[in-house]
Design a protein around this motif. Structure first.
Motif, PDB file in Angstrom:
ATOM      1  N   GLU A 173     -14.019  37.284   9.113  1.00 19.13           N
ATOM      2  CA  GLU A 173     -14.819  36.411   8.272  1.00 19.13           C
ATOM      3  C   GLU A 173     -14.586  34.942   8.627  1.00 19.13           C
ATOM      4  O   GLU A 173     -15.519  34.138   8.666  1.00 19.13           O
ATOM      5  CB  GLU A 173     -14.491  36.659   6.794  1.00 19.13           C
ATOM      6  CG  GLU A 173     -15.567  36.110   5.868  1.00 19.13           C
ATOM      7  CD  GLU A 173     -15.189  36.336   4.410  1.00 19.13           C
ATOM      8  OE1 GLU A 173     -14.405  37.271   4.141  1.00 19.13           O
ATOM      9  OE2 GLU A 173     -15.671  35.580   3.567  1.00 19.13           O
ATOM     10  N   ALA A 174     -13.338  34.607   8.898  1.00 20.12           N
ATOM     11  CA  ALA A 174     -13.026  33.235   9.271  1.00 20.12           C
ATOM     12  C   ALA A 174     -13.679  32.881  10.602  1.00 20.12           C
ATOM     13  O   ALA A 174     -14.214  31.786  10.783  1.00 20.12           O
ATOM     14  CB  ALA A 174     -11.514  33.050   9.355  1.00 20.12           C
ATOM     15  N   LYS A 175     -13.636  33.818  11.511  1.00 19.56           N
ATOM     16  CA  LYS A 175     -14.259  33.593  12.820  1.00 19.56           C
ATOM     17  C   LYS A 175     -15.744  33.274  12.649  1.00 19.56           C
ATOM     18  O   LYS A 175     -16.282  32.348  13.266  1.00 19.56           O
ATOM     19  CB  LYS A 175     -14.125  34.849  13.691  1.00 19.56           C
ATOM     20  CG  LYS A 175     -12.713  35.191  14.095  1.00 19.56           C
ATOM     21  CD  LYS A 175     -12.470  34.830  15.544  1.00 19.56           C
ATOM     22  CE  LYS A 175     -11.089  35.333  15.981  1.00 19.56           C
ATOM     23  NZ  LYS A 175     -10.534  34.557  17.063  1.00 19.56           N
ATOM     24  N   GLN A 176     -16.382  34.070  11.815  1.00 17.50           N
ATOM     25  CA  GLN A 176     -17.816  33.859  11.604  1.00 17.50           C
ATOM     26  C   GLN A 176     -18.092  32.492  10.992  1.00 17.50           C
ATOM     27  O   GLN A 176     -18.975  31.761  11.437  1.00 17.50           O
ATOM     28  CB  GLN A 176     -18.370  34.951  10.697  1.00 17.50           C
ATOM     29  CG  GLN A 176     -18.485  36.287  11.400  1.00 17.50           C
ATOM     30  CD  GLN A 176     -18.900  37.390  10.449  1.00 17.50           C
ATOM     31  OE1 GLN A 176     -19.326  37.118   9.325  1.00 17.50           O
ATOM     32  NE2 GLN A 176     -18.773  38.626  10.893  1.00 17.50           N
ATOM     33  N   LEU A 177     -17.310  32.162  10.000  1.00 19.44           N
ATOM     34  CA  LEU A 177     -17.454  30.852   9.374  1.00 19.44           C
ATOM     35  C   LEU A 177     -17.375  29.748  10.410  1.00 19.44           C
ATOM     36  O   LEU A 177     -18.174  28.808  10.429  1.00 19.44           O
ATOM     37  CB  LEU A 177     -16.337  30.634   8.353  1.00 19.44           C
ATOM     38  CG  LEU A 177     -16.592  31.160   6.957  1.00 19.44           C
ATOM     39  CD1 LEU A 177     -15.340  31.056   6.140  1.00 19.44           C
ATOM     40  CD2 LEU A 177     -17.724  30.369   6.323  1.00 19.44           C
ATOM     41  N   LEU A 178     -16.392  29.881  11.262  1.00 13.98           N
ATOM     42  CA  LEU A 178     -16.201  28.858  12.273  1.00 13.98           C
ATOM     43  C   LEU A 178     -17.379  28.805  13.211  1.00 13.98           C
ATOM     44  O   LEU A 178     -17.852  27.734  13.599  1.00 13.98           O
ATOM     45  CB  LEU A 178     -14.915  29.151  13.053  1.00 13.98           C
ATOM     46  CG  LEU A 178     -13.664  28.843  12.260  1.00 13.98           C
ATOM     47  CD1 LEU A 178     -12.458  29.422  12.949  1.00 13.98           C
ATOM     48  CD2 LEU A 178     -13.530  27.341  12.097  1.00 13.98           C
ATOM     49  N   GLY A 179     -17.842  29.990  13.602  1.00 14.83           N
ATOM     50  CA  GLY A 179     -18.992  30.048  14.495  1.00 14.83           C
ATOM     51  C   GLY A 179     -20.173  29.305  13.894  1.00 14.83           C
ATOM     52  O   GLY A 179     -20.853  28.530  14.575  1.00 14.83           O
ATOM     53  N   GLN A 180     -20.380  29.518  12.604  1.00 17.04           N
ATOM     54  CA  GLN A 180     -21.535  28.885  11.972  1.00 17.04           C
ATOM     55  C   GLN A 180     -21.326  27.388  11.763  1.00 17.04           C
ATOM     56  O   GLN A 180     -22.218  26.586  11.991  1.00 17.04           O
ATOM     57  CB  GLN A 180     -21.789  29.508  10.598  1.00 17.04           C
ATOM     58  CG  GLN A 180     -22.306  30.921  10.642  1.00 17.04           C
ATOM     59  CD  GLN A 180     -22.187  31.552   9.277  1.00 17.04           C
ATOM     60  OE1 GLN A 180     -22.281  30.876   8.262  1.00 17.04           O
ATOM     61  NE2 GLN A 180     -21.951  32.847   9.261  1.00 17.04           N
ATOM     62  N   PHE A 181     -20.135  27.066  11.294  1.00 18.16           N
ATOM     63  CA  PHE A 181     -19.928  25.690  10.873  1.00 18.16           C
ATOM     64  C   PHE A 181     -19.588  24.756  12.014  1.00 18.16           C
ATOM     65  O   PHE A 181     -20.349  23.878  12.372  1.00 18.16           O
ATOM     66  CB  PHE A 181     -18.815  25.624   9.822  1.00 18.16           C
ATOM     67  CG  PHE A 181     -19.346  25.805   8.447  1.00 18.16           C
ATOM     68  CD1 PHE A 181     -19.705  24.705   7.683  1.00 18.16           C
ATOM     69  CD2 PHE A 181     -19.540  27.069   7.926  1.00 18.16           C
ATOM     70  CE1 PHE A 181     -20.223  24.882   6.421  1.00 18.16           C
ATOM     71  CE2 PHE A 181     -20.049  27.238   6.658  1.00 18.16           C
ATOM     72  CZ  PHE A 181     -20.388  26.156   5.893  1.00 18.16           C
ATOM     73  N   SER A 182     -18.441  24.962  12.547  1.00 17.32           N
ATOM     74  CA  SER A 182     -17.840  23.959  13.402  1.00 17.32           C
ATOM     75  C   SER A 182     -18.815  23.425  14.440  1.00 17.32           C
ATOM     76  O   SER A 182     -19.449  22.391  14.275  1.00 17.32           O
ATOM     77  CB  SER A 182     -16.620  24.545  14.102  1.00 17.32           C
ATOM     78  OG  SER A 182     -15.863  25.250  13.169  1.00 17.32           O
ATOM     79  N   ALA A 183     -18.896  24.190  15.493  1.00 19.44           N
ATOM     80  CA  ALA A 183     -19.550  23.648  16.670  1.00 19.44           C
ATOM     81  C   ALA A 183     -20.990  23.221  16.396  1.00 19.44           C
ATOM     82  O   ALA A 183     -21.315  22.031  16.375  1.00 19.44           O
ATOM     83  CB  ALA A 183     -19.502  24.692  17.774  1.00 19.44           C
ATOM     84  N   LYS A 184     -21.812  24.198  16.131  1.00 19.29           N
ATOM     85  CA  LYS A 184     -23.243  23.931  16.030  1.00 19.29           C
ATOM     86  C   LYS A 184     -23.543  22.833  14.997  1.00 19.29           C
ATOM     87  O   LYS A 184     -24.258  21.874  15.262  1.00 19.29           O
ATOM     88  CB  LYS A 184     -23.950  25.225  15.607  1.00 19.29           C
ATOM     89  CG  LYS A 184     -25.421  25.268  15.992  1.00 19.29           C
ATOM     90  CD  LYS A 184     -25.933  26.711  15.862  1.00 19.29           C
ATOM     91  CE  LYS A 184     -27.367  26.845  16.360  1.00 19.29           C
ATOM     92  NZ  LYS A 184     -27.760  28.269  16.356  1.00 19.29           N
ATOM     93  N   ARG A 185     -22.953  23.002  13.853  1.00 21.94           N
ATOM     94  CA  ARG A 185     -23.252  22.069  12.783  1.00 21.94           C
ATOM     95  C   ARG A 185     -22.817  20.642  13.105  1.00 21.94           C
ATOM     96  O   ARG A 185     -23.523  19.685  12.816  1.00 21.94           O
ATOM     97  CB  ARG A 185     -22.551  22.551  11.514  1.00 21.94           C
ATOM     98  CG  ARG A 185     -22.732  21.608  10.369  1.00 21.94           C
ATOM     99  CD  ARG A 185     -22.656  22.329   9.060  1.00 21.94           C
ATOM    100  NE  ARG A 185     -22.578  21.386   7.967  1.00 21.94           N
ATOM    101  CZ  ARG A 185     -22.368  21.738   6.712  1.00 21.94           C
ATOM    102  NH1 ARG A 185     -22.239  23.021   6.408  1.00 21.94           N
ATOM    103  NH2 ARG A 185     -22.307  20.835   5.770  1.00 21.94           N
ATOM    104  N   PHE A 186     -21.647  20.523  13.682  1.00 20.58           N
ATOM    105  CA  PHE A 186     -21.156  19.196  14.026  1.00 20.58           C
ATOM    106  C   PHE A 186     -22.077  18.561  15.071  1.00 20.58           C
ATOM    107  O   PHE A 186     -22.370  17.362  15.027  1.00 20.58           O
ATOM    108  CB  PHE A 186     -19.734  19.261  14.586  1.00 20.58           C
ATOM    109  CG  PHE A 186     -18.741  19.793  13.596  1.00 20.58           C
ATOM    110  CD1 PHE A 186     -19.050  19.927  12.247  1.00 20.58           C
ATOM    111  CD2 PHE A 186     -17.471  20.178  14.022  1.00 20.58           C
ATOM    112  CE1 PHE A 186     -18.129  20.422  11.341  1.00 20.58           C
ATOM    113  CE2 PHE A 186     -16.544  20.667  13.115  1.00 20.58           C
ATOM    114  CZ  PHE A 186     -16.873  20.799  11.778  1.00 20.58           C
TER     115      PHE A 186
END
Lengths: 201, 201, 201, 201
Positions: C124-137
DNA sequence: TATGAATGAGCATTCATTCAT
DNA sequence: CATGAATGAATGCTCATTCAT
């Protein structure tokens, strides 16, 4: 908070610690350093294995602490011989009889022997034993024996040698517990006294 | 396969088996049941670890077999006391001195004590010891002691009790090997003889 | 129970919860998922270990919640870059310098990297990161970079690629903290700016 | 006896040892010191867990040995940069591109970073890293950079600082592996080269 | 409600035993 | 047959989680 008992807490802790040491004494004495599983000690102390580690860092530390305590207590007990009534012979005989009869008395001796016999005991334990057991106990008893030799209670000769022989044998006898017939028990105190007895005894 | 070697083979096998038992005696005696790794026994016997299992099904079987053999041999050795020269007192003293001084002589006693002390020892070994060691040895020595008591060499009283006390102490002293000062050694044979000595000794 | 404290209670609860998350951020960032013991987090948050479980079901839930919050906050912080004064180049440089110099600023990045690097991290944490971190930033910074490219502050080319490269490097540099000589420190903001600098910078 | 292959045996042993080190590299790099279970390393190396201990005394020794080997190999690889063709700039670019593209190349860097980041790595490993990683690599590259600065390939300024910044970033980028879009990859070699590029590049 | 003592599952390690060579 | 490498069960120890106080 549960602060009502800052002091009580300390007491309970100390009691627990001692409970573990008591359990460890039995288990180490009977099963040796390797045979004494932490789980067995925990069971004997009526706690979970994990709890042992709140009081002792490791099996080794538990063992060393135990050795230290046992050595100290044994030295103290031996010192008490001077408070017993009567002649040196009677003092030693009473002391001997007490040890042979007391039920738990075997554990400290067994432990010390296990530790002396086992090649893999930690060095620190070896050193403790070297300092405490033999030499110290002998010195403790030296005045008693010298007095005893003077009054003819004990055999002549090198008193230190006599003491160490007697202690060796006493310790060994307590430890051994060789299964005899139902009719045959450990040697009696009187029998052991023959080792040291002098003409006046 | 070659018929003439059939017998030689058996002999070599038997020698090998004994070689293992000899090695196991030393290692079990010195290190105890737990401390005696099969690899150490193999090394002492100058064999590979795997070979042990061609002769003994398991560590436990090896241990039990060893106990059985040692018990038998010790009984036989004790019987040889009658071939020693002199009075009962002199016989027993010579026997005692030999055991205290001979280097290898301590192993069987150490082994038996290990087996008696250690709770992990398999039940079968315990039973063997119960049957062999104590009772049998006592009976073996009974004639000597009865004769000794008659001639005043040994103290009066229940001879069986006297014997078992003496053996217990002898065994314990050999086993104990408590590290004393550099100046203090194990009790001498003469000292141990005081336990049984009668007026004429 | 007292009605007026109903709301205060909620507030205190929320403050407590955040206190735990702040502590967890530090501990997870510095020690990683495995090295972060619940007891350490509790200590850092100045609570008992048991209290953690009144706010989070498990270590895993705490971790995931933390990742979620950190990702959101970091996105918001990145958004604040637009409030900084000056040209796109100056904005980015100031933002970069702040992150490199502020002490606490490294924790969120370290945490995110820990989470990205460590395979044990819950899915779940991995997915969150996938969605948030890179793309969103990246999307957050896209207007800044497009503007910067227009005025010659930043190098030409795919802006998204440029941003993700820069963020990757910035994040990595903050996280790495490789112990260099006493004389060598982390790369300066100016050095990092070379990655994106255009002819007009 | 199976003596046919005294030498082959050594080779097989060495191969096995290296097989373990390779497996350990992957597992430690990806999961960190704590997350790397011995059973996982064993599985990766296609052996039973017990076998690891025939080659390495403990997890700690395995880790330290690995760090040592990786540090040595990385130093050697960096030294090979002088054998690449072309100008200092081209040498460094080729070296960088190779590392970014090689698949396994990430593991050593990840391992070193894990070791640098994790507070609980053994002191010996810390020391090794302190000696090897940063300072040594910088010195290794110093001649290349000095030459590069002379010919205008690289930016002016403290060469050591430039190198350590470049290595830090390279290492960090390799390690990070931040999950980007499917369309966004790690920064390219050309991008990283901007950090060091001088007017003539 | 808060504490931290207690539990027990999980991992590092050892060693009896097996078996491919 | 002999070897010693390989396996895996067992034990010391840690730490997330629970729960009596």
């Amino acid at each position: 908070m549960t602060p009502q008992s800052e002091e009580q807490l300390m007491k309970r802790q100390e009691a627990r610690r001692q409970q573990i040491l008591d359990a460890a004494l039995k288990v180490f004495a009977v099963r040796g350093l390797h045979g004494a599983k932490m789980s067995l000690i925990a069971e004997e102390a009526k706690l979970s294995a994990g709890q042992l580690y709140r009081f002792f860092e490791s099996k080794e530390e538990l063992f060393i602490t135990l050795i230290r305590q046992v050595a100290k207590e044994t030295a103290r007990e031996i010192g008490n011989i001077y408070n017993l009534p009567g002649s040196p012979y009677r003092k030693l005989r009473a002391f001997t009889a007490t040890i042979l009869e007391e039920d738990g008395a075997q554990y400290p001796f067994k432990l010390i022997q296990q530790a002396n016999t086992d090649e893999q005991v930690p060095d620190e334990a070896k050193q403790l034993l070297g300092q405490f057991s033999a030499k110290r106990f002998v010195e403790e008893l030296l005045p008693l024996f010298e007095e005893g030799q003077r009054v003819g209670d004990f055999a002549q000769g090198d008193a230190r040698e006599l003491i160490s022989a007697f202690l060796t044998i006493l310790s060994a006898v307590i430890t051994l517990n060789m299964p005899l017939d139902d009719d045959h028990r450990l040697p009696s105190a009187d029998l052991l006294m023959r080792i040291v007895a002098g003409p006046g005894a």
